[in-house]
Enzyme design. Structure first.
Site, PDB file in Angstrom:
ATOM      1  N   GLU A  33       0.853  -1.204   0.000  1.00 33.82           N
ATOM      2  CA  GLU A  33       0.000   0.000   0.000  1.00 33.82           C
ATOM      3  C   GLU A  33       0.878   1.240   0.000  1.00 33.82           C
ATOM      4  O   GLU A  33       1.907   1.278   0.705  1.00 33.82           O
ATOM      5  CB  GLU A  33      -0.867  -0.041   1.264  1.00 33.82           C
ATOM      6  CG  GLU A  33      -2.261   0.462   1.077  1.00 33.82           C
ATOM      7  CD  GLU A  33      -3.086  -0.383   0.109  1.00 33.82           C
ATOM      8  OE1 GLU A  33      -3.161  -0.029  -1.084  1.00 33.82           O
ATOM      9  OE2 GLU A  33      -3.643  -1.392   0.563  1.00 33.82           O
ATOM     10  N   HIS A  34       0.462   2.232  -0.761  1.00 33.41           N
ATOM     11  CA  HIS A  34       1.221   3.495  -0.892  1.00 33.41           C
ATOM     12  C   HIS A  34       2.630   3.251  -1.424  1.00 33.41           C
ATOM     13  O   HIS A  34       3.544   4.033  -1.167  1.00 33.41           O
ATOM     14  CB  HIS A  34       1.269   4.254   0.447  1.00 33.41           C
ATOM     15  CG  HIS A  34      -0.045   4.884   0.799  1.00 33.41           C
ATOM     16  ND1 HIS A  34      -0.429   6.109   0.325  1.00 33.41           N
ATOM     17  CD2 HIS A  34      -1.081   4.441   1.554  1.00 33.41           C
ATOM     18  CE1 HIS A  34      -1.648   6.409   0.779  1.00 33.41           C
ATOM     19  NE2 HIS A  34      -2.059   5.393   1.529  1.00 33.41           N
ATOM     20  N   THR A  35       2.784   2.169  -2.125  1.00 33.16           N
ATOM     21  CA  THR A  35       4.083   1.878  -2.738  1.00 33.16           C
ATOM     22  C   THR A  35       4.076   2.216  -4.225  1.00 33.16           C
ATOM     23  O   THR A  35       5.138   2.399  -4.816  1.00 33.16           O
ATOM     24  CB  THR A  35       4.425   0.378  -2.583  1.00 33.16           C
ATOM     25  OG1 THR A  35       3.229  -0.364  -2.815  1.00 33.16           O
ATOM     26  CG2 THR A  35       4.948   0.074  -1.201  1.00 33.16           C
ATOM     27  N   ASP A  36       2.878   2.323  -4.819  1.00 35.14           N
ATOM     28  CA  ASP A  36       2.855   2.481  -6.293  1.00 35.14           C
ATOM     29  C   ASP A  36       3.494   3.794  -6.746  1.00 35.14           C
ATOM     30  O   ASP A  36       4.332   3.811  -7.645  1.00 35.14           O
ATOM     31  CB  ASP A  36       1.448   2.283  -6.883  1.00 35.14           C
ATOM     32  CG  ASP A  36       0.359   3.198  -6.361  1.00 35.14           C
ATOM     33  OD1 ASP A  36       0.619   3.987  -5.421  1.00 35.14           O
ATOM     34  OD2 ASP A  36      -0.772   3.137  -6.905  1.00 35.14           O
ATOM     35  N   GLY A 119     -16.658   5.048  -2.116  1.00 36.06           N
ATOM     36  CA  GLY A 119     -15.946   5.482  -0.915  1.00 36.06           C
ATOM     37  C   GLY A 119     -15.449   4.332  -0.059  1.00 36.06           C
ATOM     38  O   GLY A 119     -14.996   4.533   1.057  1.00 36.06           O
ATOM     39  N   GLY A 121     -12.953   2.363  -0.773  1.00 34.15           N
ATOM     40  CA  GLY A 121     -11.544   2.048  -1.025  1.00 34.15           C
ATOM     41  C   GLY A 121     -11.398   0.916  -2.035  1.00 34.15           C
ATOM     42  O   GLY A 121     -10.350   0.287  -2.136  1.00 34.15           O
ATOM     43  N   LEU A 122     -12.470   0.635  -2.807  1.00 30.92           N
ATOM     44  CA  LEU A 122     -12.384  -0.436  -3.804  1.00 30.92           C
ATOM     45  C   LEU A 122     -12.197   0.125  -5.205  1.00 30.92           C
ATOM     46  O   LEU A 122     -12.380  -0.561  -6.198  1.00 30.92           O
ATOM     47  CB  LEU A 122     -13.665  -1.291  -3.780  1.00 30.92           C
ATOM     48  CG  LEU A 122     -13.998  -1.941  -2.452  1.00 30.92           C
ATOM     49  CD1 LEU A 122     -15.163  -2.881  -2.604  1.00 30.92           C
ATOM     50  CD2 LEU A 122     -12.802  -2.695  -1.920  1.00 30.92           C
ATOM     51  N   ASP A 169      -4.611   1.231  -9.220  1.00 30.36           N
ATOM     52  CA  ASP A 169      -6.053   0.952  -9.319  1.00 30.36           C
ATOM     53  C   ASP A 169      -6.478   0.754 -10.772  1.00 30.36           C
ATOM     54  O   ASP A 169      -7.196  -0.187 -11.105  1.00 30.36           O
ATOM     55  CB  ASP A 169      -6.857   2.100  -8.698  1.00 30.36           C
ATOM     56  CG  ASP A 169      -6.467   2.347  -7.247  1.00 30.36           C
ATOM     57  OD1 ASP A 169      -5.775   1.494  -6.671  1.00 30.36           O
ATOM     58  OD2 ASP A 169      -6.872   3.382  -6.705  1.00 30.36           O
TER      59      ASP A 169
HETATM   60  C1  GLA Z   1      -5.280   4.845  -3.740  1.00 29.15           C
HETATM   61  C2  GLA Z   1      -4.538   5.258  -5.001  1.00 29.15           C
HETATM   62  C3  GLA Z   1      -3.527   4.197  -5.430  1.00 29.15           C
HETATM   63  C4  GLA Z   1      -2.626   3.783  -4.264  1.00 29.15           C
HETATM   64  C5  GLA Z   1      -3.455   3.495  -3.018  1.00 29.15           C
HETATM   65  C6  GLA Z   1      -2.591   3.245  -1.816  1.00 29.15           C
HETATM   66  O1  GLA Z   1      -6.092   3.737  -3.987  1.00 29.15           O
HETATM   67  O2  GLA Z   1      -5.440   5.500  -6.052  1.00 29.15           O
HETATM   68  O3  GLA Z   1      -2.774   4.650  -6.517  1.00 29.15           O
HETATM   69  O4  GLA Z   1      -1.651   4.750  -4.024  1.00 29.15           O
HETATM   70  O5  GLA Z   1      -4.360   4.548  -2.710  1.00 29.15           O
HETATM   71  O6  GLA Z   1      -1.851   2.098  -1.981  1.00 29.15           O
END
Ligand code: GLA
Length: 383
Positions: A33-36, A119, A121-122, A169
């Site tokens: 997560e938050h690595t992209d 909302g 997170g999907l 995503d």
């Molecule tokens: C959101 C962003 C993604 C990614 C995630 C965290 O979904 O759209 O690009 O950064 O947060 O992993």
């Protein structure tokens, strides 16, 4: 998935005879997560919840788009400034990204609806962008590949939603395959499909049903903090272009210059990439229990070092952690609300859901929503 027939009745009533059908799904992310946007690794999969769309050229320069879920229609032309409806800006953004790549999208009529929870997170917004990007590319024979379509969606999100998201995503929504996760290297943009159809384990999403208002500003701020970390590292290591090029000893060396907050953010990212690679090895070996431990560790990092969790998410993860049958649980996506993703044994599934729901309702006064998801195919034409 919303039945195409339902969309077609609205389409026929508004625009007359029918068009082509397409769909693009939301996604889960097992770890990473938050690595992209730090050019590291992610491990998403497309899910069986999607945006479905009917679309047809209308021989004009105007775009007419109706959202069945919002019962709202917008009409716009290329080059128009931002639209008042948030949802419509994703469509405008995609159209404008084609334009800026010299594909002057002709006018079209479209109706869409979805069952990706908003909302949660999907990535309902990525599903919408990907559905339109895929459909426009196919309808007008532009011949772009899935990666370029993902990049179109990502830029639309940057420019029209103001979130400087990474590629995960949209990439997952376009490249998903049934029963497979996608290990994506966000630096090389190469990916490997990882089979994921465990017989005795289920992926359960528990949705806090909250979205804290800071989510997008905090997201962009995390990105800036990571960039500040890279700048500090470059003083000693000129080759460093992103946190992907850093390791823990390098971070320690530059710790003082970075300051503790930026150091914590960077440390989380570097560790999360290590966890992901270890995690993929465990999945390949079929060791879901050990993989779950990496998920818990990921959550701890997101909570304490990256600081993108919230009480509601922490409570769900802490509750799940105490229940036998939970291999792992963590917040998923950008954070500050949305879902936890839980890897639970088939036998314990009911109990884990019941116990987490009860405990959450007692503390926060409302029931969380629960979704079972199946890893499914990505964007495609339906007819
Ligand atoms: C959101 C962003 C993604 C990614 C995630 C965290 O979904 O759209 O690009 O950064 O947060 O992993």
């Amino acid at each position: 998935m919303v039945a195409p027939e339902k969309i077609h009745s609205a389409f026929a009533a508004r625009f007359g005879s029918g068009g082509r059908f397409y769909c693009a799904p939301g996604r889960v992310n097992l770890i990473g997560e938050h690595t992209d946007y730090n050019l590291g690794f992610v491990l998403p999969g497309a899910i069986d919840k999607a945006i479905t769309l009917e679309i047809r050229p209308n021989n004009s320069n105007a775009y007419r788009v109706y959202s069945l879920d919002y019962d709202d229609e917008v009409r716009f032309a290329a080059g128009e400034a931002k639209l008042p409806q948030a949802w419509a800006n994703y469509v405008l953004g995609v159209v404008m990204e084609f334009h800026s790549r010299c594909f002057g999208v002709p006018g079209f009529d479209a109706v869409f609806a979805g069952d990706v929870p908003l909302g949660g997170g999907l990535s309902s917004s990525a599903a919408l962008e990907s559905a339109f990007a895929f459909a426009i590319n196919d309808l007008f024979n532009y011949g772009l590949g899935k990666l370029e379509l993902a990049q179109i969606g990502q830029s639309a999100e940057h420019k029209y939603a103001g979130v400087r998201c990474g590629i995960m995503d949209q990439f997952a929504s376009l490249h998903g395959e049934q029963g497979k996760l996608i290990q994506l290297d966000c630096r090389s943009l190469e990916h490997e499909m990882i089979p994921f159809a465990p017989a005795d384990w289920r992926v359960v999403l528990i949705d806090t049903h909250v979205k804290h208002s800071l989510a997008s500003s905090e997201y962009n701020q995390r990105r800036e903090q990571c960039e500040a970390g890279v700048k500090a590292l470059q003083k000693r290591h000129t080759h460093v272009k992103s946190l992907r090029d850093a390791d823990l000893p390098m971070l320690e060396e530059s710790r003082r210059e970075m300051g503790e907050t930026v150091f914590s953010r960077c440390r989380y990212v570097v560790e999360e990439n290590i966890r992901l690679l270890r995690g993929v090895g465990l999945l390949k070996a079929g060791d879901f229990t050990a993989f779950g431990k990496e998920m818990f560790a990921s959550h701890a990092g997101l909570r304490h070092l990256y600081a993108v969790s919230c009480d509601e998410l922490d409570h769900l993860v802490d509750t799940a952690a105490q229940l036998p049958g939970t291999a792992g649980a963590r917040m998923m996506g950008g954070g500050f609300g949305g879902c936890t993703i839980n890897l639970v044994s088939e036998a314990a599934r009911e109990t884990v859901i019941a116990r987490c729901s009860e405990s959450f309702e007692k503390k926060f006064g409302h029931k969380p929503l629960v979704y079972d998801v199946v890893i499914s195919d990505g964007a495609r034409r339906l007819s």
